[in-house]
Scaffold this active site. Sequence first.
Site, PDB file in Angstrom:
ATOM      1  N   HIS A  98       4.574 -38.961  -2.800  1.00 49.63           N
ATOM      2  CA  HIS A  98       3.693 -38.691  -1.496  1.00 49.63           C
ATOM      3  C   HIS A  98       4.294 -39.185  -0.235  1.00 49.63           C
ATOM      4  O   HIS A  98       3.532 -38.733   1.073  1.00 49.63           O
ATOM      5  CB  HIS A  98       2.093 -39.216  -1.633  1.00 49.63           C
ATOM      6  CG  HIS A  98       1.490 -38.296  -2.701  1.00 49.63           C
ATOM      7  ND1 HIS A  98       1.854 -38.111  -4.060  1.00 49.63           N
ATOM      8  CD2 HIS A  98       0.402 -37.732  -2.761  1.00 49.63           C
ATOM      9  CE1 HIS A  98       1.158 -37.345  -4.525  1.00 49.63           C
ATOM     10  NE2 HIS A  98      -0.081 -37.069  -3.920  1.00 49.63           N
ATOM     11  N   HIS A 108      18.159  -0.397   2.872  1.00 46.75           N
ATOM     12  CA  HIS A 108      17.159  -0.033   1.864  1.00 46.75           C
ATOM     13  C   HIS A 108      16.863   1.490   1.899  1.00 46.75           C
ATOM     14  O   HIS A 108      15.487   1.299   2.250  1.00 46.75           O
ATOM     15  CB  HIS A 108      16.157  -1.233   1.626  1.00 46.75           C
ATOM     16  CG  HIS A 108      16.879  -2.688   1.584  1.00 46.75           C
ATOM     17  ND1 HIS A 108      17.102  -3.191   2.659  1.00 46.75           N
ATOM     18  CD2 HIS A 108      17.013  -3.455   0.263  1.00 46.75           C
ATOM     19  CE1 HIS A 108      17.583  -4.499   2.082  1.00 46.75           C
ATOM     20  NE2 HIS A 108      17.374  -4.447   0.926  1.00 46.75           N
ATOM     21  N   ASP A 125       0.329 -44.620  -2.832  1.00 45.86           N
ATOM     22  CA  ASP A 125       0.594 -43.242  -3.536  1.00 45.86           C
ATOM     23  C   ASP A 125       2.000 -43.366  -4.057  1.00 45.86           C
ATOM     24  O   ASP A 125       2.228 -42.348  -4.751  1.00 45.86           O
ATOM     25  CB  ASP A 125       0.177 -42.333  -2.507  1.00 45.86           C
ATOM     26  CG  ASP A 125      -1.480 -41.907  -2.941  1.00 45.86           C
ATOM     27  OD1 ASP A 125      -1.812 -42.232  -3.620  1.00 45.86           O
ATOM     28  OD2 ASP A 125      -1.932 -41.099  -2.029  1.00 45.86           O
ATOM     29  N   HIS A 141      18.263   0.545  -4.325  1.00 45.22           N
ATOM     30  CA  HIS A 141      17.372  -0.267  -3.743  1.00 45.22           C
ATOM     31  C   HIS A 141      17.943  -0.939  -2.397  1.00 45.22           C
ATOM     32  O   HIS A 141      17.389  -0.849  -1.360  1.00 45.22           O
ATOM     33  CB  HIS A 141      17.011  -1.570  -4.505  1.00 45.22           C
ATOM     34  CG  HIS A 141      16.309  -2.788  -3.777  1.00 45.22           C
ATOM     35  ND1 HIS A 141      14.824  -2.813  -3.735  1.00 45.22           N
ATOM     36  CD2 HIS A 141      16.855  -3.909  -3.266  1.00 45.22           C
ATOM     37  CE1 HIS A 141      14.579  -3.790  -2.977  1.00 45.22           C
ATOM     38  NE2 HIS A 141      15.536  -4.361  -2.731  1.00 45.22           N
ATOM     39  N   GLU A 188      -1.113 -24.354  -0.459  1.00 43.18           N
ATOM     40  CA  GLU A 188      -0.729 -24.770   0.736  1.00 43.18           C
ATOM     41  C   GLU A 188       0.018 -23.461   1.415  1.00 43.18           C
ATOM     42  O   GLU A 188      -0.009 -23.309   2.627  1.00 43.18           O
ATOM     43  CB  GLU A 188       0.313 -25.754   0.769  1.00 43.18           C
ATOM     44  CG  GLU A 188      -0.288 -27.370   0.667  1.00 43.18           C
ATOM     45  CD  GLU A 188      -0.610 -27.542  -0.822  1.00 43.18           C
ATOM     46  OE1 GLU A 188      -0.825 -28.756  -0.919  1.00 43.18           O
ATOM     47  OE2 GLU A 188      -0.279 -26.698  -1.663  1.00 43.18           O
TER      48      GLU A 188
END
Length: 675
Positions: A473, A32, A469, A263, A411
């Site tokens: 889950h 690049h 659940d 690029h 997360e």
Amino acid sequence: MTRTFDQTAFEAAVTTIKTLSMDGVEKANSGHPGTPMGLADIAFELWANHLRHDPKDPTWIGRDRFVLSCGHASMLIYSLLHLFDYGLSIEDLKNFRQWGSKTPGHPEVFHTAGVEITTGPLGSGVSSAVGFALAEKMKEARFGAPFVHNHVYVICSDGDVQEGISAEAASLAGHWGLDNLTVIWDDNRITIEGTTDLATSEDVGARYEAQGWSVVRIDGHNRGEIAKALDKANRTKGRPTFVVARTHIANGAPHAHDTSEAHGAPLGKAEIAATKTALGVDPALDFYVPEVVRTAVAARVAELHGERQAWDANYAVWRAGDAAKADALDSLLGKVVPDDLLTQLIEAIPAKEDATRNLSNAIEQKVAALLPSLIGGSADLGPSTKTLIKNGGSIGAGSYEGRNLFFGIREHGMGAIVNGLALAGGFIPFGSTFLVFSDYMRGSIRLSAVMGLQTLWIYTHDSVWLGEDGPTHQPIEHLWALRLIPNLHVVRPADALETAAAWTMAIQRKHGPTAFALSRQKVPNLVRPSGFVPTDMLKGAYVVYEPSSEERMTLPSFPAHPDVILVATGSEVGVAVEAAKTLAAEGKQVRVVSALCLEVFDEQDVDYKESILPHGVKLAAFEAGRTGPWRAIVGRDGLVIGVDHFGASAPDKVLAEKFGLTAPQVADKLRAYIG
């Protein structure tokens, strides 16, 4: 701020970065070139006049950090490392992207001196830089003077700010008030597919301003504006700084300037020759560094080393003035672990039976007491994952003395920040959530393994046993999805004793991450056979049950060797032992092996592995998840008991019955398998 370079030397250095980048990509026939050319002004001003570093000692604890988040622009940092004498030669630049070279396609930490972090997956570097900055703030809060001025500088791209992970981390950086963090955005408005307005039209600077950052807008090719922006960033208090730098990809190239083609592909010999001519460089010269640049940079390197020596003198005074604090710093940076860690953690085990997430929390408290390096937090699930360090204090804006981090429901950003904390040195950080949500942070987990970081990923609610659940889950494929990541150790303890062993393995492992898989439901404390010693657990797998001599004596025809060896993990081990005892009463010998960590077991010598899983004996496996990968252990004709479908919403005991995971059901399957 030092001004070593006159305008002639500065412009020559910027031009040199451009030509080295073009030449490196051209020789490799891949890479690049455009981005390094567009960033040359910014990067050289930063390295020459603002970044505190000592090329003679790339790991100096008093240095600033530089993160090239757009790792695809690696010829930029390689050119800088060569010019500033970090040990990269012209031959290294010529070997760009080649086998065994010091200049791989994307920068790799611990591979090339001066590279602070492995980057390439966009968004990860700028996000981990938040961890770097936070770590320096936490060290300053604990130790003061040696870390007061440590700054983190990042160059990032359009792709970095588009990735969601960077928004998660940026939000936390603003919330925590990390004024020692400066991010420079290469706003060149070009991506692989064309101009950025194909996919985005937002005001990125306004977004960062809303997240609590100080935002500065500059012409990224104007040395004066670059310098003023960096000076302002160093003066700004209480907020990180985001510099919107309007740049032009392939700056200086007559035809490739501002094109998406620049690029990710070589410019070609004709365009390189035309560019060098336009820049005043002889097009016949490849990998050329003018003497004016070498002389000016060498003078600056000498100045930087002098600044380092002055820092060393002040550091020596600080150490002499507070020996206890100096010793504490040495202990933190060395991450000193007691030789009898396993013994001490076993002594911390609660007497009652409990879920391994709760047992882990009790053991974590002991680890925290022994190791000031332990810090971490969860993605808004601390009360469920049981990871809070009691009396550990909390991190917040202007308050960095604590050990508990609150990442919010982020997360992926959590994972990247934890990686940055680990790379910064001294800390053993953890991030926690439900096992099923490890999917949200897989990129960060993988990078922790690629870099060989001592990060702890503490996952709970590790199977269908979590119950009500339901399937969204309940992890099914996740244990094996994690085990398939090279250099990641996955520990799934069966009871309190194994939880202590899991923590011991993770803390003693200095050069790789560990993922914990912990139960929501209670598990029994297992009774080990005679001859068992706790260190057996540290070998990854061991015999947790074989019929005792008393059980054997009940039936004179009891076999001398196992009819089957059942390998189980985590909460299924207790069920496996119960099933084995049922079959022992029928005169069938079932050995149960608890596989706390398959990766560690695989590292053992042949004799040990043969003693646990001898050839010629039927093998079976039991784990409440996908069964296919277990075939590598039990063989094509072996028995695997698991779950190859998504779960359901119901109490755990109902699910166990419906999915064939109860002890009587396991005994039935083993009985049929033995024949």
